[in-house]
Design an enzyme around this catalytic site. Structure first.
Site, PDB file in Angstrom:
ATOM      1  N   GLY A   1     -52.656  15.781  61.082  1.00 44.70           N
ATOM      2  CA  GLY A   1     -51.876  15.081  60.060  1.00 44.70           C
ATOM      3  C   GLY A   1     -52.787  14.473  58.999  1.00 44.70           C
TER       4      GLY A   1
ATOM      5  N   ASN B   1     -45.899   4.138  61.684  1.00 46.58           N
ATOM      6  CA  ASN B   1     -46.442   4.381  63.017  1.00 46.58           C
ATOM      7  C   ASN B   1     -46.488   3.134  63.888  1.00 46.58           C
ATOM      8  OD1 ASN B   1     -48.331   4.214  60.711  1.00 46.58           O
ATOM      9  ND2 ASN B   1     -49.852   3.832  62.295  1.00 46.58           N
TER      10      ASN B   1
ATOM     11  N   CYS C   1     -57.043   3.697  66.762  1.00 49.16           N
ATOM     12  CA  CYS C   1     -58.060   4.050  65.772  1.00 49.16           C
ATOM     13  C   CYS C   1     -59.263   4.635  66.484  1.00 49.16           C
ATOM     14  CB  CYS C   1     -58.423   2.877  64.872  1.00 49.16           C
ATOM     15  SG  CYS C   1     -59.575   1.726  65.583  1.00 49.16           S
TER      16      CYS C   1
HETATM   17  N1  PLP Z   1     -49.790   9.610  59.702  1.00 56.27           N
HETATM   18  C1  PLP Z   1     -49.235   8.801  60.596  1.00 56.27           C
HETATM   19  C2  PLP Z   1     -48.038   7.992  60.207  1.00 56.27           C
HETATM   20  C3  PLP Z   1     -49.764   8.697  61.883  1.00 56.27           C
HETATM   21  O1  PLP Z   1     -49.227   7.877  62.771  1.00 56.27           O
HETATM   22  C4  PLP Z   1     -50.909   9.473  62.200  1.00 56.27           C
HETATM   23  C5  PLP Z   1     -51.543   9.361  63.534  1.00 56.27           C
HETATM   24  O2  PLP Z   1     -51.546   8.333  64.145  1.00 56.27           O
HETATM   25  C6  PLP Z   1     -51.430  10.319  61.231  1.00 56.27           C
HETATM   26  C7  PLP Z   1     -50.841  10.371  60.001  1.00 56.27           C
HETATM   27  C8  PLP Z   1     -52.635  11.160  61.500  1.00 56.27           C
HETATM   28  O3  PLP Z   1     -52.312  12.269  62.302  1.00 56.27           O
HETATM   29  P1  PLP Z   1     -53.466  13.010  63.118  1.00 56.27           P
HETATM   30  O4  PLP Z   1     -53.766  12.171  64.306  1.00 56.27           O
HETATM   31  O5  PLP Z   1     -52.862  14.335  63.470  1.00 56.27           O
HETATM   32  O6  PLP Z   1     -54.607  13.149  62.188  1.00 56.27           O
END
Ligand code: PLP
Length: 373
Positions: free
Chosen positions: A72, A141, A314
């Site tokens: 992500g 999140n 994190c």
């Molecule tokens: N965006 C949100 C809202 C997330 O909660 C996270 C991961 O915690 C990410 C992006 C990043 O995703 P990834 O862990 O696949 O890089």
């Protein structure tokens, strides 16, 4: 010894057996999707099938671009750095991968419930939006708060800005409909829906001219260089399909989450649920316990066999006071006592009881220590 109760699905949702099987099958194929021979064509078919599964999971039109990424974070970075718009404006409570995707980023403030005020947002765009890409997450999140992305997109489009939404946390928890939201770009991540870690996707309408951040060998239509993560993508496709099919179970999960929150609030008037009255993801609670640091709580829960977290996971494993709560105007002394509980399909009634008795025990210990002091 009691079994571990996993209540940290927003960090990573345990991999679905079907996704593991799909990933293992893809690994056995082993070809490179860019090779022209038979083995390569087999690998290509796996990638393209997964692309269709992801497309269907979010109701993206057949014309949409679906670019597989490594996660992500990479999808967010590609959206904000590869959209061709030099000016980036993002919600103040976005994930770090959005907040840190570009050098100069303008933040859109949120209120005490974590929501963007549409009037204020409209005013921020008064200077024009032709040079801008806006990023507003579908679901937060940490708090689970749902932004009014459809309305934000409508306002932004009046000023000809591009709109990106980070739907990483929303997928599999609420119905995510790319077409209905009216956004130009959307990020997803496999490991939040029971797919493998290390696979994500950026979806864009056909009109967005994406430029690669890492051009490499020109894979993914020249937008994302690097040999595709075949097994990760195969698992992602299957997980996306299952996550959509299992959405009705979210009503049960929401009832469990509501019981958990009601239970905590009954146990103590020193507890609070962040954004309690705001539209939120059905599986997420961000709960404060006055006077007890989140880190201490997470350790105590862990000793009781419960996996929860202090805000977002994190890289360093360290916890610090939530930037999300800071942006919502919640004082640091309160923010640093907030623990995130995020449920999943495996969560049971018994798990909620286990959490409540662990919470009660911890709270009583803290109260006793306070009266002894
Ligand atoms: N965006 C949100 C809202 C997330 O909660 C996270 C991961 O915690 C990410 C992006 C990043 O995703 P990834 O862990 O696949 O890089």
């Amino acid at each position: 010894m009691n079994q571990t109760v996993y209540m940290d699905h927003n960090a990573t949702s345990p991999t679905r057996p079907e996704a593991v099987e799909a990933a293992a099958r893809a690994m056995q194929v082993g070809g490179n999707p860019s090779s022209v021979h038979g083995q390569g064509r087999k690998a290509r078919r796996i990638v393209e099938e997964a692309r269709e599964q992801v497309r269907r999971a979010v109701n993206a039109p057949a014309s949409a671009q679906i670019v597989f990424t490594s996660c992500g974070t990479e999808a967010n970075s590609l959206a904000l750095r590869g959209s061709g718009r030099p000016n980036v404006m993002v919600g103040a409570t976005e994930h770090a991968s959005v907040l840190r995707a570009a050098d100069a980023i303008e933040r859109i403030p949120v209120d005490v419930n974590g929501l963007i005020d549409p009037f204020q947002f409209d005013e921020m765009l008064a200077g024009g939006g032709d040079d801008k890409v806006i990023s507003v997450m579908l679901a937060n999140n940490e708090t689970g708060v749902l932004q009014q992305v459809e309305g934000i997109a409508r306002i932004a489009h009046r000023y000809h800005a591009l709109v990106h939404t980070d739907a990483v946390q929303a997928l599999g928890k609420i119905d995510v409909d790319f077409a209905a939201l009216g956004v130009d770009l959307m990020s997803l991540s496999a490991h939040k829906i029971g797919g493998p870690q290390g696979a994500g996707a950026l979806i864009a309408t056909k009109d967005v001219k994406l430029t690669a951040v890492n051009p490499g060998g020109g894979q993914e239509n020249g937008v994302r260089g690097g040999t595709e993560n075949l097994s990760g993508i195969a698992g992602f496709g299957v997980a996306a399909e299952l996550a959509k099919a299992e959405l009705p179970d979210m009503a049960r999960i929401k009832a469990l989450r509501d019981r958990l929150e009601a239970g905590v609030l009954e146990l103590s008037n020193e507890a609070n649920v962040i954004a309690l009255l705001t539209d939120r993801l059905p599986n997420t609670s961000f709960i404060t316990m006055s006077g007890v640091d989140a880190e201490t709580q997470v350790m105590a829960f862990d000793l009781d066999g419960l996996c929860v977290s202090a805000g977002s996971a994190c890289g360093s494993g360290k916890t610090k006071s939530s930037g999300v709560l800071g942006a919502m105007g919640i004082p640091t002394e309160v923010a640093k006592t907030a623990v995130r509980v995020s449920l999943g399909h495996a969560t049971t009634d018994d798990d909620i009881e286990r959490f409540l008795s662990a919470w009660a025990a911890l709270y009583q210990r803290k109260s006793r220590a306070r009266s002894a002091a």
